[in-house]
Design a protein around this motif. Sequence first.
Motif, short mmCIF file in Angstrom:
data_model
loop_
_atom_site.label_atom_id
_atom_site.label_comp_id
_atom_site.label_asym_id
_atom_site.label_seq_id
_atom_site.Cartn_x
_atom_site.Cartn_y
_atom_site.Cartn_z
N LEU A 12 0.82 -1.30 -0.03
CA LEU A 12 -0.17 -0.12 0.00
C LEU A 12 0.93 1.55 0.24
O LEU A 12 0.85 2.09 -0.67
CB LEU A 12 -0.60 -0.22 1.22
CG LEU A 12 -2.30 0.11 1.21
CD1 LEU A 12 -3.22 -0.80 2.18
CD2 LEU A 12 -2.81 0.27 -0.13
N ALA A 13 2.01 1.18 0.74
CA ALA A 13 3.02 2.05 0.78
C ALA A 13 3.71 2.32 -0.51
O ALA A 13 4.06 3.93 -1.15
CB ALA A 13 3.89 1.82 1.66
N THR A 14 4.34 1.29 -0.78
CA THR A 14 4.67 1.52 -2.51
C THR A 14 4.11 2.20 -3.34
O THR A 14 4.12 2.76 -4.48
CB THR A 14 5.13 0.35 -3.36
OG1 THR A 14 5.00 -0.44 -2.13
CG2 THR A 14 6.77 -0.27 -2.84
N LEU A 15 2.25 1.75 -3.41
CA LEU A 15 0.94 1.89 -4.65
C LEU A 15 1.34 3.28 -4.06
O LEU A 15 1.04 4.29 -5.34
CB LEU A 15 0.03 1.32 -3.74
CG LEU A 15 -0.42 -0.32 -5.13
CD1 LEU A 15 -1.50 -0.51 -4.39
CD2 LEU A 15 -0.10 0.29 -6.52
N LEU A 16 1.16 3.81 -2.70
CA LEU A 16 0.54 5.01 -2.77
C LEU A 16 2.00 6.24 -3.31
O LEU A 16 1.59 7.07 -4.02
CB LEU A 16 1.00 5.76 -1.90
CG LEU A 16 -0.24 5.58 -0.35
CD1 LEU A 16 0.12 5.78 0.69
CD2 LEU A 16 -0.76 6.62 -1.24
N ILE A 17 3.10 5.37 -3.50
CA ILE A 17 4.75 6.42 -4.42
C ILE A 17 3.84 5.43 -6.09
O ILE A 17 4.58 7.32 -7.08
CB ILE A 17 5.38 5.39 -3.45
CG1 ILE A 17 5.70 5.56 -2.63
CG2 ILE A 17 6.92 6.77 -4.36
CD1 ILE A 17 5.52 6.91 -1.85
N GLY A 18 3.65 5.48 -5.90
CA GLY A 18 3.75 3.93 -7.23
C GLY A 18 2.47 5.07 -8.39
O GLY A 18 2.13 5.47 -9.41
N ALA A 19 2.29 5.41 -7.30
CA ALA A 19 0.73 6.78 -8.08
C ALA A 19 1.69 7.51 -8.43
O ALA A 19 -0.20 8.42 -9.45
CB ALA A 19 -0.65 6.67 -7.21
N VAL A 20 2.12 8.08 -7.73
CA VAL A 20 2.66 9.78 -8.42
C VAL A 20 2.55 9.33 -10.02
O VAL A 20 3.15 10.76 -10.15
CB VAL A 20 3.74 10.27 -7.63
CG1 VAL A 20 4.01 11.50 -8.35
CG2 VAL A 20 3.55 10.41 -6.15
N VAL A 21 3.56 8.81 -10.36
CA VAL A 21 4.13 8.49 -11.84
C VAL A 21 2.89 7.97 -12.48
O VAL A 21 2.78 8.80 -13.59
CB VAL A 21 5.08 7.36 -11.70
CG1 VAL A 21 5.82 7.00 -13.11
CG2 VAL A 21 6.26 7.77 -11.01
#
Lengths: 364, 316
Positions: B247-256
């Motif tokens: 979930l944490a990586t998804l938040l970051i991945g969402a930026v891109v």
Amino acid sequence: MTTTPDRARGGARNNPTERAVTRESAPPDAPARETVLTVEGLDVHAGSTRLLHDVTFSIQRGERVGLIGESGSGKSLTALAVMGLLAEGVTATGQVRLAGHDTELLGASERRMSQLRGDRMAMIFQEPMTALNPTMKVGRQVAEVLTQHRTADRRAAARRAVELLGQVGLPDPRAVARSYPHQLSGGQRQRVVAAIALANDPLLLVCDEPTTALDVTVQALVLDLIVRGVEDRDAAMLFITHDLAVVATVCERVLVMYGGRIVEAGPVTEVLGDPQHRYTQGLVAASDLERARTGPGRQPLDTIAGNVPPAGRFPDGCVFRNRCAFATEVCEQVPPWTPRGRHEAGEHASGYACFHPVGSETGE
Amino acid sequence: MLLRLARRFLVLLVSLAVASVLVFAFMQVLPGDPARVALGMNSSDEAVAQLREQFGLDRPLLVQYADWLGGVVTLDLGVEWVSKAPIAPQLVDRLAVTGWLVITAMVLALVIALPVGTWMAVRHRHADGVLLSAISQVGVAVPAFLAGIILITYFAKRWQWFPSGGWVPPAEDPVQFLLRLALPAISLALVQASMLARYVRSAVLEVLREDYLRTARAKGLRPMQALTRHGLRNAAVPIVTVLGLQLATLLIGAVVVERVFVIPGLGSFLLDSVAARELITVQTIVMVLVAAVLIINFLVDTVYLLIDPRLRVGHR
């Protein structure tokens, strides 16, 4: 261990005539009892490695048969093959039959086997600490074996689970039913496992070293309740252990296993008191505390020379010949089964497979 | 159990406080005067001084920190330095967009990974299990933005099944909302599903070796019954751990991915604010992201307690 025929019967089942067999100690010359389990020519392979060879035995109703031998001799494998619970990649051939079911169990479908397991045949495992699901309440784990075989509906199963927990001697069974396994001791958990195994009044109970992992003080209690449970149901029992003292107290007959074969069989008093096979002789000598304590010069316990070879590395012919002081050329052949006396359960119930049985050295 | 939860909650509060100090301090050590950076290098000294005064940048750091934190907690975030647009409503809107995207992607990933991972474990000796395992390995290696570009190329441009980007709030037009959510959510979910499936596989393999599963079989449960009734819940503990991290990586991945699909989420907001040099907005968005990660971790800890009764016994 005495039988109390009027104890509460395990069965809340719908077929009282089938269940209500009152077990009285059979007089010695009683007609042959019904054979519950027949194993014939059982071979087990893992790939090309042969793990069990030509295992043949049978157990009668109400009979308690021990299966002894060192670790690695194939005892647990025999039990798992009978239950149809061999690991993936391990295959069994031969015949396993259960009373009342014409089909041969080794070839039976998974569906058919799962109908029998937990109902007609049940098993108690060695390690009580890991045998129960840590995330499910104990009562539900007992009740599940009842609902799975439609012995009872959900509600009745929950009630019956508490009863069963009480029958295996757990104090305050209601509280136990509501607890998780980690809240119980090893002995208590093994009682729970026993309650699960006995829940559906099986014809056959297989016990794989059920008390080995327990404290010595608890062992006798758990053994006693298992034996009583089996007696109450007039079930047949296959009892695996490496503890000869336990076999002597629990079982009537014993099978000695080595290298994936049964090397000797017979009534406990005969086999342990007057062993014929050289391997059995070694086992008995290795457990002879009496002689070690009182014998001349307080000798250390005898041991069997060498170690159990890894699976598949047993010699051909007699599997014991590379550790046997009496082995000769003839032992490169597989020793034939020599029946000993007459037993109601057939020639494989009592006898041995050895070219140089104990006492034969004087004759030659 | 309550005691344990309370303790975890306390840890959460402390971590949030520490994180806020770090985020604030990090923005302070950036070189240059934030007011001048915001207004541009050629701005007049008076304009810079005016901005500094207007937004209190000339006050002591401790006062600035307290003021900012107070604003974050009460959601009274003031206005952007240059555009004077209020920050709070934008933040809430964009958080909702990213929330939809991330949660949809996570649910998709779970729905794919649980059965596929279980299948991979049960059939790990068979060709289909090994094949699936190999495919998941490839899936792990594909970054979300690349998946997004590939999806746009085929599903939006060539076959025109989906719009290639943009955003419609669900209350406005549910159908358009779903159509526009689909591709970005899938591109985020593919990678996560691949990774998650591999973790599910190893967790299930572990459980398949457990004694209690053999007990279940001995009770007469068929192999799949034993696995679903007794295995999955026990396999869930390691899976939930990974889920929290994902979930944490998804938040970051969402930026891109928000960039690729032109979605007005938190990620675009962050990049826009960086471009506009709105330091206080950047600082606040970063804080929100950090807080989200910390809260997810807290929730993961809570879920552990629900799954595994052994953890519920508070240690002295």
